[in-house]
Design a protein around this motif. Structure first.
Motif, PDB file in Angstrom:
ATOM      1  N   VAL A 324     -45.585  31.834 -19.687  1.00  0.00           N
ATOM      2  CA  VAL A 324     -46.563  31.142 -20.537  1.00  0.00           C
ATOM      3  C   VAL A 324     -45.838  30.241 -21.533  1.00  0.00           C
ATOM      4  CG1 VAL A 324     -48.383  31.441 -22.258  1.00  0.00           C
ATOM      5  CG2 VAL A 324     -48.300  32.950 -20.279  1.00  0.00           C
ATOM      6  N   ASN A 325     -44.727  30.698 -22.061  1.00  0.00           N
ATOM      7  CA  ASN A 325     -43.941  29.895 -22.995  1.00  0.00           C
ATOM      8  C   ASN A 325     -43.488  28.587 -22.350  1.00  0.00           C
ATOM      9  OD1 ASN A 325     -42.322  29.473 -25.501  1.00  0.00           O
ATOM     10  ND2 ASN A 325     -40.612  29.683 -24.083  1.00  0.00           N
ATOM     11  N   SER A 326     -42.946  28.679 -21.137  1.00  0.00           N
ATOM     12  CA  SER A 326     -42.454  27.472 -20.475  1.00  0.00           C
ATOM     13  C   SER A 326     -43.597  26.545 -20.083  1.00  0.00           C
ATOM     14  CB  SER A 326     -41.621  27.843 -19.239  1.00  0.00           C
ATOM     15  OG  SER A 326     -42.397  28.531 -18.291  1.00  0.00           O
ATOM     16  N   LEU A 327     -44.743  27.096 -19.701  1.00  0.00           N
ATOM     17  CA  LEU A 327     -45.894  26.266 -19.344  1.00  0.00           C
ATOM     18  C   LEU A 327     -46.411  25.485 -20.551  1.00  0.00           C
ATOM     19  CD1 LEU A 327     -47.886  28.731 -17.044  1.00  0.00           C
ATOM     20  CD2 LEU A 327     -46.804  26.595 -16.328  1.00  0.00           C
ATOM     21  N   ILE A 328     -46.578  26.166 -21.662  1.00  0.00           N
ATOM     22  CA  ILE A 328     -47.080  25.508 -22.871  1.00  0.00           C
ATOM     23  C   ILE A 328     -46.095  24.445 -23.350  1.00  0.00           C
ATOM     24  CG2 ILE A 328     -47.554  25.885 -25.331  1.00  0.00           C
ATOM     25  CD1 ILE A 328     -48.917  28.503 -24.544  1.00  0.00           C
ATOM     26  N   PHE A 329     -44.816  24.766 -23.306  1.00  0.00           N
ATOM     27  CA  PHE A 329     -43.785  23.801 -23.696  1.00  0.00           C
ATOM     28  C   PHE A 329     -43.863  22.552 -22.824  1.00  0.00           C
ATOM     29  CE2 PHE A 329     -39.628  21.879 -23.294  1.00  0.00           C
ATOM     30  CZ  PHE A 329     -39.153  21.839 -24.593  1.00  0.00           C
ATOM     31  N   SER A 330     -43.943  22.746 -21.503  1.00  0.00           N
ATOM     32  CA  SER A 330     -43.887  21.621 -20.568  1.00  0.00           C
ATOM     33  C   SER A 330     -45.130  20.748 -20.657  1.00  0.00           C
ATOM     34  CB  SER A 330     -43.715  22.140 -19.139  1.00  0.00           C
ATOM     35  OG  SER A 330     -42.526  22.888 -19.000  1.00  0.00           O
ATOM     36  N   TYR A 331     -46.312  21.350 -20.573  1.00  0.00           N
ATOM     37  CA  TYR A 331     -47.530  20.552 -20.494  1.00  0.00           C
ATOM     38  C   TYR A 331     -47.838  19.825 -21.797  1.00  0.00           C
ATOM     39  CZ  TYR A 331     -48.380  22.822 -16.017  1.00  0.00           C
ATOM     40  OH  TYR A 331     -48.281  23.259 -14.727  1.00  0.00           O
ATOM     41  N   SER A 332     -47.434  20.374 -22.933  1.00  0.00           N
ATOM     42  CA  SER A 332     -47.665  19.666 -24.194  1.00  0.00           C
ATOM     43  C   SER A 332     -46.915  18.341 -24.206  1.00  0.00           C
ATOM     44  CB  SER A 332     -47.237  20.533 -25.382  1.00  0.00           C
ATOM     45  OG  SER A 332     -45.837  20.761 -25.379  1.00  0.00           O
ATOM     46  N   ARG A 333     -45.786  18.278 -23.484  1.00  0.00           N
ATOM     47  CA  ARG A 333     -45.016  17.015 -23.407  1.00  0.00           C
ATOM     48  C   ARG A 333     -45.744  15.976 -22.569  1.00  0.00           C
ATOM     49  NH1 ARG A 333     -43.126  20.799 -26.628  1.00  0.00           N
ATOM     50  NH2 ARG A 333     -41.125  20.236 -27.539  1.00  0.00           N
ATOM     51  N   CYS A 334     -46.459  16.424 -21.538  1.00  0.00           N
ATOM     52  CA  CYS A 334     -47.254  15.494 -20.736  1.00  0.00           C
ATOM     53  C   CYS A 334     -48.325  14.842 -21.595  1.00  0.00           C
ATOM     54  CB  CYS A 334     -47.878  16.235 -19.555  1.00  0.00           C
ATOM     55  SG  CYS A 334     -48.968  15.218 -18.518  1.00  0.00           S
ATOM     56  N   PHE A 335     -49.030  15.642 -22.399  1.00  0.00           N
ATOM     57  CA  PHE A 335     -50.073  15.103 -23.275  1.00  0.00           C
ATOM     58  C   PHE A 335     -49.461  14.153 -24.305  1.00  0.00           C
ATOM     59  CE2 PHE A 335     -51.808  19.674 -22.784  1.00  0.00           C
ATOM     60  CZ  PHE A 335     -52.105  19.443 -21.464  1.00  0.00           C
ATOM     61  N   PHE A 336     -48.322  14.545 -24.838  1.00  0.00           N
ATOM     62  CA  PHE A 336     -47.651  13.743 -25.860  1.00  0.00           C
ATOM     63  C   PHE A 336     -47.287  12.358 -25.323  1.00  0.00           C
ATOM     64  CE2 PHE A 336     -43.481  12.284 -27.357  1.00  0.00           C
ATOM     65  CZ  PHE A 336     -43.750  12.072 -28.692  1.00  0.00           C
ATOM     66  N   VAL A 337     -46.668  12.309 -24.139  1.00  0.00           N
ATOM     67  CA  VAL A 337     -46.227  11.035 -23.572  1.00  0.00           C
ATOM     68  C   VAL A 337     -47.427  10.171 -23.200  1.00  0.00           C
ATOM     69  CG1 VAL A 337     -44.977   9.958 -21.661  1.00  0.00           C
ATOM     70  CG2 VAL A 337     -44.037  11.985 -22.776  1.00  0.00           C
ATOM     71  N   ALA A 338     -48.469  10.772 -22.622  1.00  0.00           N
ATOM     72  CA  ALA A 338     -49.661  10.002 -22.263  1.00  0.00           C
ATOM     73  C   ALA A 338     -50.302   9.377 -23.495  1.00  0.00           C
ATOM     74  CB  ALA A 338     -50.663  10.899 -21.536  1.00  0.00           C
ATOM     75  N   ALA A 339     -50.338  10.118 -24.597  1.00  0.00           N
ATOM     76  CA  ALA A 339     -50.894   9.574 -25.837  1.00  0.00           C
ATOM     77  C   ALA A 339     -50.008   8.473 -26.396  1.00  0.00           C
ATOM     78  CB  ALA A 339     -51.060  10.695 -26.865  1.00  0.00           C
ATOM     79  N   ARG A 340     -48.712   8.663 -26.307  1.00  0.00           N
ATOM     80  CA  ARG A 340     -47.775   7.651 -26.785  1.00  0.00           C
ATOM     81  C   ARG A 340     -47.945   6.338 -26.022  1.00  0.00           C
ATOM     82  NH1 ARG A 340     -41.633   9.219 -26.053  1.00  0.00           N
ATOM     83  NH2 ARG A 340     -42.158   8.634 -23.922  1.00  0.00           N
ATOM     84  N   ASP A 341     -48.316   6.446 -24.729  1.00  0.00           N
ATOM     85  CA  ASP A 341     -48.539   5.258 -23.900  1.00  0.00           C
ATOM     86  C   ASP A 341     -49.932   4.677 -24.063  1.00  0.00           C
ATOM     87  OD1 ASP A 341     -45.990   5.529 -22.917  1.00  0.00           O
ATOM     88  OD2 ASP A 341     -46.593   6.481 -21.037  1.00  0.00           O
ATOM     89  N   GLY A 342     -50.797   5.373 -24.818  1.00  0.00           N
ATOM     90  CA  GLY A 342     -52.148   4.881 -25.024  1.00  0.00           C
ATOM     91  C   GLY A 342     -53.161   5.361 -24.012  1.00  0.00           C
ATOM     92  N   ASN A 343     -52.796   6.343 -23.166  1.00  0.00           N
ATOM     93  CA  ASN A 343     -53.707   6.830 -22.137  1.00  0.00           C
ATOM     94  C   ASN A 343     -54.433   8.116 -22.523  1.00  0.00           C
ATOM     95  OD1 ASN A 343     -53.726   4.925 -20.021  1.00  0.00           O
ATOM     96  ND2 ASN A 343     -51.653   5.507 -19.468  1.00  0.00           N
ATOM     97  N   LEU A 344     -54.133   8.640 -23.684  1.00  0.00           N
ATOM     98  CA  LEU A 344     -54.900   9.737 -24.266  1.00  0.00           C
ATOM     99  C   LEU A 344     -55.093   9.392 -25.736  1.00  0.00           C
ATOM    100  CD1 LEU A 344     -53.395  13.070 -22.775  1.00  0.00           C
ATOM    101  CD2 LEU A 344     -55.625  12.038 -22.279  1.00  0.00           C
ATOM    102  N   PRO A 345     -56.030  10.036 -26.412  1.00  0.00           N
ATOM    103  CA  PRO A 345     -56.197   9.751 -27.839  1.00  0.00           C
ATOM    104  C   PRO A 345     -54.864   9.812 -28.576  1.00  0.00           C
ATOM    105  CG  PRO A 345     -57.953  11.181 -27.088  1.00  0.00           C
ATOM    106  CD  PRO A 345     -57.006  11.031 -25.922  1.00  0.00           C
ATOM    107  N   PRO A 346     -54.585   8.844 -29.443  1.00  0.00           N
ATOM    108  CA  PRO A 346     -53.270   8.740 -30.082  1.00  0.00           C
ATOM    109  C   PRO A 346     -52.798  10.003 -30.796  1.00  0.00           C
ATOM    110  CG  PRO A 346     -54.531   6.744 -30.460  1.00  0.00           C
ATOM    111  CD  PRO A 346     -55.461   7.711 -29.802  1.00  0.00           C
TER     112      PRO A 346
END
Length: 494
Positions: A324-346
């Motif tokens: 669970v630790n590794s999953l939460i760590f990994s997927y939060s980075r996906c959301f972070f990068v998508a938002a940084r690119d403007g594809n999710l709420p900033p």
């Protein structure tokens, strides 16, 4: 250098009360490079070895019909995962951006819509369901010693302990990347120790001549291609998570060296551990007994450890906690990068100014986990998770092939033969079609969610600059509220 909207207060950074109507961007607040080779290996091994090896053996055996073919399936699915790691080694060192599948789809095809759909599905389906599946398994095994006469612990307690699991891990990830990495190493060692115990007892049983199940290993083997395919699906679930480091590659100290080494060492280690563990199971249980066991690892522990049987369920719980630790760590980075690119709420791309972690992304994922945990049917959650995962993993590797054709001359520190991505993509297509045929309702829900993402993309991303002023003002006010509540600011967009 200090970001606009941020002032220095002694040795601390604090946010100003007003940001002139916009969210500031920072030249200095970034995710730190704190992952070394050991942390990378721990992240992958910790992500892969979760509940699968303790649950999937029964499913693989059920579909194959024999001990021999089941062992071959475990080897084949491990090699297939190795193919994925080989492909991701090229993509990860060619595109040095975190985000995993989202980034590779966006950079590979150059289109925003499919990348947005990937981030959208990861946000509302893959991220929270992946964590909840393993957290519920954690709760099951942790509570088993206290309810030895029950088929499973009370549902209310399962939900409570699963919620405590992903909530405490979210807290650790929000406070410190180093702490999350160290926690991952500790729990990876713990889960490997549990498997080493199982394997050691298996060798003891072999030394006592317990080889009956291997004498006619292929007796009863199925001739159905469909059942063999379903066995592969069960095996692949146990190997899921081999792409964990690619979600956080910007935080690796030496990605060109560490990414391929971490991936290769991790998956080879996991294949060896899995095969030896399955062999150990069969030294103590017959094929029919394994099929009747509700929890293979616990049945094994009861027979070989006697009064110390509780070690196995507790070890499985610890294994799941680390996953669970590794999953939460990994997927939060996906959301972070998508938002940084403007594809999710900033605000998903905001970084906490004290701990340098993507706090808003972590908190939102926690909220969705708290909702998902109410749906305690693990098999249904696995179907949602697996369909979406293999769909977007296959698309991301297709992007690698497309990039080879459209941009053949870009620097590729690692360049693998096209044989690997082509075989991998074809296998992913087969898996997705198989899931659609076998689970049309659950997969249909997944397809519906993907289709739902199309109008959401046009409203929230494509037409963002055409929003009414009142809506834009409300949006900015909400972002400033999130910014103040989480003490976070955006990383400077590239």
């Amino acid at each position: 250098m200090v970001a606009d909207g941020v002032i220095e207060d002694g040795d601390k950074l604090v946010m100003s009360e007003k940001v002139n109507g916009t969210i500031p961007e920072s030249d200095t607040i970034v995710l730190k490079k704190r992952l070394n080779l050991v942390a990378g290996i721990a992240l992958i091994v910790g992500n892969v070895i979760g509940s699968g090896i303790f649950i999937s053996p029964r499913g693989v055996l059920e579909y194959t019909g024999s001990v021999g073919l089941s062992l071959l399936i475990w080897l084949a699915t491990g090699i297939f995962s190795l193919f994925g790691i080989i492909c991701y080694a090229e993509m990860g060192t060619t595109i040095l951006k975190s985000g995993g599948e989202y980034t590779y789809i966006k950079e590979g095809f150059g289109f925003e819509l499919p990348a947005f759909l990937c981030s959208f599905i990861y946000l509302i389906v893959i991220g929270p369901t992946g964590a909840v599946i393993v957290a519920l398994t954690f709760a099951n095994y942790l509570l088993v010693p206290f309810f030895p006469d029950c088929d499973e612990p009370p549902n209310e307690l399962r939900i409570l302990f699963a919620t405590l699991c992903f909530s405490s891990i979210t807290l650790v990830n929000a406070v410190s990347v180093k702490a999350a990495a160290r926690l991952q190493i500790i729990f990876t060692v713990a889960k490997l120790s549990a498997l080493v115990l199982i394997i050691t007892m298996g060798f003891v049983q072999l030394g006592r001549g317990k080889t009956q199940e291997f004498e006619n290993a292929f007796e009863g083997t199925t001739s159905s291609a469909g059942r063999i395919a379903l066995a592969c699906y069960s095996g692949l679930f146990a190997y899921n998570g081999w792409n964990a480091v690619n979600f956080a590659i910007e935080e690796m100290k030496n990605p060109y060296r560490d990414l391929p080494i971490a991936g290769g060492v991790s998956i080879i280690l996991v294949i060896c551990v899995y095969l030896l563990t399955i062999v150990s199971y069969f030294t103590t249980m017959s094929a029919s007994e394994m099929l009747q066991s509700p929890a293979v690892a616990i049945t094994y522990g009861n027979r070989v450890l006697g009064v110390m049987w509780w070690i196995i369920p507790v070890s499985v719980a610890l294994s799941c906690f680390g996953t669970v630790n590794s999953l939460i760590f990994s997927y939060s980075r996906c959301f972070f990068v998508a938002a940084r690119d403007g594809n999710l709420p900033p605000f998903f791309g905001f970084i906490n100014i004290k701990h340098y972690t993507p706090l808003p992304a972590l908190v939102f994922n926690l909220i969705l986990c708290c909702v998902m945990v109410m749906f305690t049917d693990i098999n249904q959650l696995i179907n949602y998770f697996s369909f979406a995962t293999w769909l977007f993993v296959g698309i991301s590797v297709s992007g690698m092939i497309f990039l080879r054709i459209t941009k053949p001359n870009i620097p590729r520190p690692i360049k693998v033969p096209l044989f690997f991505p082509i075989v991998f993509v074809l296998a992913c297509i087969f898996l997705v079609i198989l899931l659609l045929v076998e689970e049309p309702i659950n997969c249909g829900i997944g397809v519906a969610l993907i289709v739902l993402g199309v109008p959401i993309y046009f409203v929230t991303v494509y037409w963002r600059n055409k929003w009414p002023k009142a809506l834009g003002k409300a949006h900015n006010s909400f972002e400033r509220l999130i910014q103040k509540m989480t003490a976070s600011i955006p990383q400077k967009r590239e």
